[in-house]
Write a protein that holds these residues in place. Structure first.
Motif, PDB file in Angstrom:
ATOM      1  N   VAL A   1       0.855  -1.198   0.000  1.00 54.71           N
ATOM      2  CA  VAL A   1       0.000   0.000   0.000  1.00 54.71           C
ATOM      3  C   VAL A   1       0.885   1.241   0.000  1.00 54.71           C
ATOM      4  N   GLU A   2       0.478   2.237  -0.780  1.00 55.71           N
ATOM      5  CA  GLU A   2       1.260   3.462  -0.852  1.00 55.71           C
ATOM      6  C   GLU A   2       1.008   4.276   0.418  1.00 55.71           C
ATOM      7  N   VAL A   3       2.087   4.760   1.020  1.00 55.82           N
ATOM      8  CA  VAL A   3       1.958   5.494   2.280  1.00 55.82           C
ATOM      9  C   VAL A   3       2.169   6.979   2.008  1.00 55.82           C
ATOM     10  N   PRO A   4       1.228   7.823   2.430  1.00 55.84           N
ATOM     11  CA  PRO A   4       1.391   9.272   2.197  1.00 55.84           C
ATOM     12  C   PRO A   4       2.697   9.782   2.807  1.00 55.84           C
ATOM     13  N   ASP A   5       3.410  10.649   2.044  1.00 56.76           N
ATOM     14  CA  ASP A   5       4.734  11.119   2.451  1.00 56.76           C
ATOM     15  C   ASP A   5       4.595  12.296   3.405  1.00 56.76           C
ATOM     16  N   ARG A   6       4.140  12.036   4.626  1.00 55.86           N
ATOM     17  CA  ARG A   6       4.020  13.093   5.640  1.00 55.86           C
ATOM     18  C   ARG A   6       3.993  12.422   7.016  1.00 55.86           C
ATOM     19  N   PRO A   7       4.300  13.199   8.071  1.00 53.76           N
ATOM     20  CA  PRO A   7       4.273  12.601   9.410  1.00 53.76           C
ATOM     21  C   PRO A   7       2.908  11.981   9.699  1.00 53.76           C
ATOM     22  N   GLY A   8       2.895  10.769  10.248  1.00 58.32           N
ATOM     23  CA  GLY A   8       1.624  10.119  10.577  1.00 58.32           C
ATOM     24  C   GLY A   8       1.034   9.325   9.428  1.00 58.32           C
ATOM     25  N   GLY A   9       1.741   9.301   8.283  1.00 57.90           N
ATOM     26  CA  GLY A   9       1.212   8.592   7.106  1.00 57.90           C
ATOM     27  C   GLY A   9       0.998   7.118   7.373  1.00 57.90           C
ATOM     28  N   LEU A  10       1.997   6.457   7.933  1.00 58.62           N
ATOM     29  CA  LEU A  10       1.892   5.019   8.202  1.00 58.62           C
ATOM     30  C   LEU A  10       0.880   4.744   9.318  1.00 58.62           C
ATOM     31  N   ALA A  11       0.842   5.686  10.297  1.00 62.77           N
ATOM     32  CA  ALA A  11      -0.125   5.522  11.393  1.00 62.77           C
ATOM     33  C   ALA A  11      -1.545   5.488  10.840  1.00 62.77           C
ATOM     34  N   ASP A  12      -1.832   6.340   9.826  1.00 61.53           N
ATOM     35  CA  ASP A  12      -3.169   6.344   9.219  1.00 61.53           C
ATOM     36  C   ASP A  12      -3.505   4.970   8.646  1.00 61.53           C
TER      37      ASP A  12
END
Lengths: 144, 434
Positions: A73-84
């Motif tokens: 899955v593509e993870v948004p490139d910003r803090p908290g991206g993986l947490a989402d």
């Protein structure tokens, strides 16, 4: 879902190098490699451009190989991206067995590899607007 | 049966034959072998018995006697009558030599023909003899029996496993003779070569020369699609052909018209009743070249009481459960590698390829079992592999009543043997080990 190569390795000096050399000689290019280890053995997980060729080469060299189906899955490139991403699964009661990340060359986003034992996982992630990476984006499907 | 008049002889008659032959053997060794004559004279014993029970009062013969009399000292026939020798390397020390007269060779061929017939072979079979030829008794022993039976005999000997598979396929082999561990290597190699062993005409196998378990039998039978028969022998007594299973697969019929079997308590060396476990002792009663009196085999077994449904009247010895010298003592508990094998064969996820590693940590002896994970196991999750390791450890602990460390190793990483598998590796004496 994409194919991940899992290899059983004894903890011995040079054994991981032998594995990588075997793949290199077979012309297999790795995208990601993750080692889970215990006191006496480890499991090496590999995402690569030609999973079937990798499996054949490793089996021919007497490695213990299996193929696991994992979600990329593509993870948004910003803090908290993986947490989402993980919270989306957690809210649905979906357990993650293990996870690791890699970055595709030239891409700004990271790709997270997730092993889950729940068929709903991909649909849950997509419903949250996350992009599932298809097998064809990482490797050419093997002719069969 | 190949020789029904002997194999199903009434027991009273069989015991008369045994007594008559034992008396002749005692006379023969006393007259011709200095070692036996000295032993009888020193003990004040006459080389005579009036009942079979009196055998229990006669002296034993051990492997060291063969070493001390190297090479020909125990021969009871003139050198001119000896037509062949075989030798056993043993794992330590000097080789031991055994000699055969023409009569011995002929008797041996009969007994091996009995063995092959008991395994289901007939003159219409094609027998691949993959035991080593040469000084080892396995190859030539099976070879002569197969020819005596009238079967087509392939003297391929051991080794060159891919060629073995080729011959298995091309020659339409129906009966395979080799060590049990080698049969599994053949099956593995066949699969690597794209040959499904179950699709071949192969239907029976005679396997011996190393201890193996009932679980390993089932695995061989299902992997190769055959009936697997356990055979028993040792060069000091004859070679293969001393005892064999029948179709009942419940114990090995001892060829009692040629060998007297005793089971003795390893501590007191007195015979134990049928049914009780102890060391197997054989006396040859027809051999001319090198008869042996009460030879201590070091093999552990028992006599299975009762009659066999196959019609043979000879008593049955249970499959060998271990050897007194392979026995490892772990924190005071006697452990045989075959017991470990039996446990491993019952745990899904591991292969029956293992080694017992004896080591030292400080002044403490350590024991660890290395076992291969099955090549078709899904290796992905460490947790499952750890669980498998715990399961193996737990199963060993409950079966053997002692806890032994277990290490999972990679598929095909334990050296495959073309002869006897090396199950115990002793690293305790790193400077002087073999």
């Amino acid at each position: 879902m994409i194919d991940q190569i899992s290899v059983f390795l004894e903890n011995e000096p040079g054994r991981l190098a032998q594995l990588c050399r075997t793949l290199g000689d077979a012309g297999v290019n790795m995208r990601a490699l993750m080692v889970a280890d215990t006191e006496s053995f480890g499991v090496v997980r590999i995402i690569c451009d030609r999973p079937q060729a990798a499996r054949d080469a490793l089996e021919a060299a007497s490695f213990g190989v299996s193929v696991a189906r994992v979600i990329a899955v593509e993870v948004p490139d910003r803090p908290g991206g993986l947490a989402d991403v993980l919270e989306a699964l957690g809210e649905e009661g979906i357990n993650v067995e293990y996870a690791y990340c890699f970055v595709e060359p030239g891409s700004r986003a990271a790709v997270d590899v997730l092993k889950v034992d729940d068929e709903r996982a991909a649909a849950v992630l997509e419903s949250k607007g996350l992009r599932i990476v298809r097998a064809g984006e990482i490797y050419e499907p093997d002719p069969s | 049966m190949f020789q029904p008049e002997w194999e199903s002889m009434p027991r009273e008659r069989l015991e008369e034959v045994q007594l008559e032959r034992l008396r002749a053997t005692l006379r023969r060794v006393y007259d011709n072998v200095p070692l036996y004559r000295e032993r009888f004279d020193e003990a004040g014993l006459a080389p005579e018995v009036s009942t079979l029970a009196e055998l229990a009062d006669l002296p034993f013969t051990v492997k060291d006697d063969l070493r001390a009399c190297y090479p020909y000292g125990l021969f009871a026939a003139p050198r001119s009558e000896i037509v062949r020798v075989h030798a056993s390397s043993g794992t330590t020390g000097q080789i031991t030599v055994v000699g055969y007269t023409a009569n011995d060779i002929s008797m041996w061929a009969d007994l091996m023909a009995r063995t092959l017939a008991a395994a289901g072979a007939t003159r219409d079979d094609v027998v691949q003899v993959a035991y080593g030829y040469g000084l080892f008794t396995g190859g030539l022993g099976v070879h002569y029996g197969s020819e005596r039976l009238g079967a087509l005999t392939i003297p391929i000997s051991g080794g060159n496993t891919r060629r073995q598979v080729q011959v298995l396929v091309d020659f339409g082999v129906t009966v395979l003779a080799c060590t049990p561990s080698y049969s599994l290597l053949l099956a593995e190699t066949a699969e690597e070569m794209g040959v499904d062993p179950r699709s071949l005409p192969l239907r029976a196998g005679v396997f011996g020369a190393e201890p193996w378990s009932e679980n390993m039998r089932r695995q061989i039978e299902s992997t190769l699609g055959i009936r697997a028969t356990d055979i028993y022998g040792l060069s000091e007594v004859l070679g293969p052909g001393v005892a064999t299973e029948c179709a009942e697969q419940h114990g090995l019929h001892v060829n009692e018209d040629h060998f007297i079997i005793e089971i003795v308590d390893p501590a007191t060396l007195r015979p134990v009743p049928d049914g009780e476990t102890g060391e197997v002792v054989f006396t040859t009663i027809t051999k001319e070249g090198i008869p042996v009196l009460r030879y201590r085999t070091r093999d552990i077994s028992r006599i299975i009481p009762g009659e066999c449904a196959c019609g043979r009247t000879s008593r049955r010895m249970e499959r060998i459960t271990g050897r007194t010298d392979d026995m490892i003592i772990v924190r005071g508990v006697n452990v045989f590698p075959s017991q470990i094998e039996q446990v491993l064969a019952g745990v899904p996820g591991v292969a029956p390829h293992y080694q017992v590693i004896l080591g030292k940590r400080g002044s403490m002896d350590t024991v660890e079992v290395h076992v291969e994970v099955a090549p078709d196991l899904a290796f992905d999750e460490v947790r499952e592999l750890e669980e498998l390791q715990r399961t193996v450890r737990g199963e060993i602990a409950s079966a053997l009543a002692v806890s032994i460390g277990v290490k999972l190793v990679e598929p095909r990483s334990i050296e495959r043997s073309e002869g006897k598998a090396k199950r115990v590796v002793d690293l305790r004496d790193a400077t002087g080990g073999e």
